[in-house]
Structure formats: C-alpha cells, structure tokens
Write a protein that holds these residues in place. Structure first.
Motif, PDB file in Angstrom:
ATOM      1  N   HIS A  99       0.855  -1.191   0.000  1.00 35.31           N
ATOM      2  CA  HIS A  99       0.000   0.000   0.000  1.00 35.31           C
ATOM      3  C   HIS A  99       0.891   1.240   0.000  1.00 35.31           C
ATOM      4  CE1 HIS A  99      -3.322  -2.659   1.049  1.00 35.31           C
ATOM      5  NE2 HIS A  99      -2.597  -3.137   2.054  1.00 35.31           N
ATOM      6  N   PRO A 100       1.426   1.626  -1.170  1.00 31.86           N
ATOM      7  CA  PRO A 100       2.407   2.721  -1.218  1.00 31.86           C
ATOM      8  C   PRO A 100       1.813   4.096  -0.841  1.00 31.86           C
ATOM      9  CG  PRO A 100       1.982   1.877  -3.429  1.00 31.86           C
ATOM     10  CD  PRO A 100       1.224   1.011  -2.480  1.00 31.86           C
ATOM     11  N   GLU A 101       0.497   4.298  -0.981  1.00 29.64           N
ATOM     12  CA  GLU A 101      -0.099   5.596  -0.674  1.00 29.64           C
ATOM     13  C   GLU A 101      -0.486   5.730   0.807  1.00 29.64           C
ATOM     14  OE1 GLU A 101      -0.347   8.194  -2.791  1.00 29.64           O
ATOM     15  OE2 GLU A 101       0.814   6.892  -4.107  1.00 29.64           O
ATOM     16  N   SER A 102      -0.403   4.657   1.571  1.00 25.68           N
ATOM     17  CA  SER A 102      -0.779   4.706   2.991  1.00 25.68           C
ATOM     18  C   SER A 102       0.170   5.636   3.743  1.00 25.68           C
ATOM     19  CB  SER A 102      -0.696   3.315   3.617  1.00 25.68           C
ATOM     20  OG  SER A 102      -1.638   2.472   3.025  1.00 25.68           O
ATOM     21  N   PRO A 103      -0.408   6.573   4.519  1.00 22.49           N
ATOM     22  CA  PRO A 103       0.456   7.487   5.270  1.00 22.49           C
ATOM     23  C   PRO A 103       0.910   6.846   6.582  1.00 22.49           C
ATOM     24  CG  PRO A 103      -1.822   8.124   5.557  1.00 22.49           C
ATOM     25  CD  PRO A 103      -1.811   6.956   4.619  1.00 22.49           C
ATOM     26  N   PHE A 104       2.147   7.132   6.923  1.00 22.99           N
ATOM     27  CA  PHE A 104       2.698   6.723   8.203  1.00 22.99           C
ATOM     28  C   PHE A 104       3.202   7.999   8.870  1.00 22.99           C
ATOM     29  CE2 PHE A 104       2.700   2.902   5.759  1.00 22.99           C
ATOM     30  CZ  PHE A 104       2.448   1.892   6.671  1.00 22.99           C
ATOM     31  N   MET A 105       2.988   8.087  10.178  1.00 22.04           N
ATOM     32  CA  MET A 105       3.325   9.320  10.868  1.00 22.04           C
ATOM     33  C   MET A 105       3.916   8.990  12.218  1.00 22.04           C
ATOM     34  SD  MET A 105       2.101  11.621  13.480  1.00 22.04           S
ATOM     35  CE  MET A 105       0.589  10.883  13.912  1.00 22.04           C
ATOM     36  N   CYS A 106       4.860   9.834  12.651  1.00 22.17           N
ATOM     37  CA  CYS A 106       5.377   9.733  14.010  1.00 22.17           C
ATOM     38  C   CYS A 106       5.849  11.114  14.446  1.00 22.17           C
ATOM     39  CB  CYS A 106       6.497   8.710  14.105  1.00 22.17           C
ATOM     40  SG  CYS A 106       7.972   9.196  13.229  1.00 22.17           S
ATOM     41  N   SER A 107       5.860  11.341  15.752  1.00 22.34           N
ATOM     42  CA  SER A 107       6.347  12.601  16.312  1.00 22.34           C
ATOM     43  C   SER A 107       7.524  12.301  17.202  1.00 22.34           C
ATOM     44  CB  SER A 107       5.266  13.292  17.141  1.00 22.34           C
ATOM     45  OG  SER A 107       4.209  13.693  16.332  1.00 22.34           O
ATOM     46  N   LEU A 108       8.567  13.060  17.022  1.00 23.27           N
ATOM     47  CA  LEU A 108       9.756  12.942  17.852  1.00 23.27           C
ATOM     48  C   LEU A 108       9.919  14.234  18.642  1.00 23.27           C
ATOM     49  CD1 LEU A 108      12.255  11.494  15.234  1.00 23.27           C
ATOM     50  CD2 LEU A 108      11.113  10.243  17.046  1.00 23.27           C
ATOM     51  N   HIS A 109      10.322  14.095  19.897  1.00 27.89           N
ATOM     52  CA  HIS A 109      10.618  15.287  20.684  1.00 27.89           C
ATOM     53  C   HIS A 109      11.639  14.932  21.751  1.00 27.89           C
ATOM     54  CE1 HIS A 109       7.476  13.373  23.121  1.00 27.89           C
ATOM     55  NE2 HIS A 109       8.010  14.002  24.136  1.00 27.89           N
ATOM     56  N   LEU A 110      12.216  15.969  22.337  1.00 25.08           N
ATOM     57  CA  LEU A 110      13.197  15.763  23.399  1.00 25.08           C
ATOM     58  C   LEU A 110      12.498  15.892  24.745  1.00 25.08           C
ATOM     59  CD1 LEU A 110      16.176  17.871  22.052  1.00 25.08           C
ATOM     60  CD2 LEU A 110      15.927  15.395  22.004  1.00 25.08           C
ATOM     61  N   ASN A 111      12.790  14.963  25.651  1.00 16.51           N
ATOM     62  CA  ASN A 111      12.221  15.053  26.996  1.00 16.51           C
ATOM     63  C   ASN A 111      13.116  15.937  27.875  1.00 16.51           C
ATOM     64  OD1 ASN A 111      14.401  13.447  27.715  1.00 16.51           O
ATOM     65  ND2 ASN A 111      13.170  11.590  27.945  1.00 16.51           N
ATOM     66  N   LYS A 112      12.842  15.997  29.165  1.00 14.56           N
ATOM     67  CA  LYS A 112      13.603  16.860  30.061  1.00 14.56           C
ATOM     68  C   LYS A 112      15.064  16.437  30.155  1.00 14.56           C
ATOM     69  CE  LYS A 112       9.734  18.275  32.930  1.00 14.56           C
ATOM     70  NZ  LYS A 112       9.126  18.272  34.246  1.00 14.56           N
ATOM     71  N   ALA A 113      15.306  15.145  30.025  1.00 16.64           N
ATOM     72  CA  ALA A 113      16.682  14.641  30.069  1.00 16.64           C
ATOM     73  C   ALA A 113      17.370  14.786  28.716  1.00 16.64           C
ATOM     74  CB  ALA A 113      16.675  13.174  30.503  1.00 16.64           C
ATOM     75  N   LYS A 114      16.694  15.438  27.772  1.00 20.91           N
ATOM     76  CA  LYS A 114      17.195  15.672  26.412  1.00 20.91           C
ATOM     77  C   LYS A 114      17.425  14.370  25.651  1.00 20.91           C
ATOM     78  CE  LYS A 114      18.847  20.202  27.323  1.00 20.91           C
ATOM     79  NZ  LYS A 114      19.735  21.244  27.029  1.00 20.91           N
ATOM     80  N   ASP A 115      16.600  13.369  25.989  1.00 23.40           N
ATOM     81  CA  ASP A 115      16.593  12.122  25.226  1.00 23.40           C
ATOM     82  C   ASP A 115      15.468  12.204  24.206  1.00 23.40           C
ATOM     83  OD1 ASP A 115      18.639  10.943  26.682  1.00 23.40           O
ATOM     84  OD2 ASP A 115      17.255  10.185  28.214  1.00 23.40           O
TER      85      ASP A 115
END
Length: 180
Positions: free
Chosen positions: A125-141
């Motif tokens: 399914h090449p048109e299927s969207p995939f999404m993720c969010s990345l962020h830094l926590n307080k420990a900067k991980d």
C-alpha cells in the motif's frame, strides 16, 4: 338620714356640674373666676391640636419609611455595581482564556504540521500514510510520542534512536518494523 344627705350631696354636685358647663364664670371658694373661652371651645382647640400631632406622627413615619426605602435602593445599587465589576473581571478572564486557547490551538496546529508523514513505506500500500512525532524530553533524550499506525515494538524503535542519535537509523528501523 344618711341616705337623704347622700342624695342631697349628689344633687348639688350635678347642679354644680351643669352650671359649670353652661357658664364662663365659676365661683371657687367664694372667688369668682371668669374663663375667656367656654370649655367646649377649649375642647375643640385641644381636639384640633391632637389631630395635628397625629398628622405630624404620620408624616414622620412616612418620612422614616421613605428613608428606609432609599437606603434599600442604595444597597441594591451598590450590589449592582459590585456585580457589574465582577462581570467585567469575568469577561476579562474569559477573553484571556480565549486568547490562551487560540495560542494553544496554534501551537497544536504547528506541532501537527511538524509531524513526520511518510508514504511508500508499505510496498503493498504505497499511498498509505505513516506518521510519528519525535521530541526531546527533560533529560534531552529523543522520544517517539505519536505514531500511526501504532507499532508493537515502539520501545525498541525509541531505544535505537537514543543509542544511535541518528534519525536515518530510526527510519530504517521504523520501515523494517512496518514492512515485517
């Protein structure tokens, strides 16, 4: 004999009273006292004065009631002013909350635009969207928070990003997990 004397005494008192009521002149202990006005006129004047005093008392009570009503109105006006000030404060608070809501809504909108959307990950399914969010926590991980579709091995994927500190390594692991 005592009864006769009592009857005579009673009769003389009645005669004296009748004379006293009908005349302007009274004889008192042998002295003649002349009244300037008859008793009836004096009683009428006294009656008029009593009526005037009653009217004055009524007027006083009416004024007292008016003052009480005015005091109540002043209290109500003060309460209304207080409520108006409370309303102004509440209106200002609502305005502040609306502005804060708008800012947060804009922040969420900006964050949603910053999410990583991918296609061509699933060959079936090449048109299927995939999404993720990345962020830094307080420990900067680096942390992965939102993802679609959800991954069973998210913990592994997140640990790989922390160890390698490489986004491209994360994408490889993410793609491999989706593909499998």
């Amino acid at each position: 004999m005592v009864e006769e004397e009592l009857m005579l005494f009673n009769k003389s008192i009645n005669e004296f009273w009748n004379k006293f009521k009908s005349t302007d002149t009274v004889i008192w202990w042998g002295s003649e006292i002349t009244y300037k006005a008859p008793i009836k006129a004096f009683a009428e004047k006294l009656s008029v004065k009593l009526k005037e005093e009653e009217q004055m008392v009524e007027m006083f009570l009416e004024y007292q009631n008016q003052i009480c009503r005015q005091n109540n109105l002043l209290k109500l006006i003060a309460e209304v002013k207080g409520k108006k000030q409370e309303l102004e404060v509440l209106t200002a608070n609502i305005q502040d909350l609306n502005e804060e809501y708008s800012r947060k809504k804009e922040t969420i909108s900006t964050a949603n635009k910053a999410n990583f959307m991918f296609t061509n990950i699933d060959p079936k399914h090449p048109e299927s969207p995939f999404m993720c969010s990345l962020h830094l926590n307080k420990a900067k991980d680096c942390e992965v928070s939102d993802r679609a579709p959800p991954l069973e091995c998210q913990a592994e994927c997140q640990e790989n990003v922390r160890k390698t500190n490489s986004f491209s390594a994360f994408l490889k692991v993410f793609t491999a997990m989706v593909y499998n």
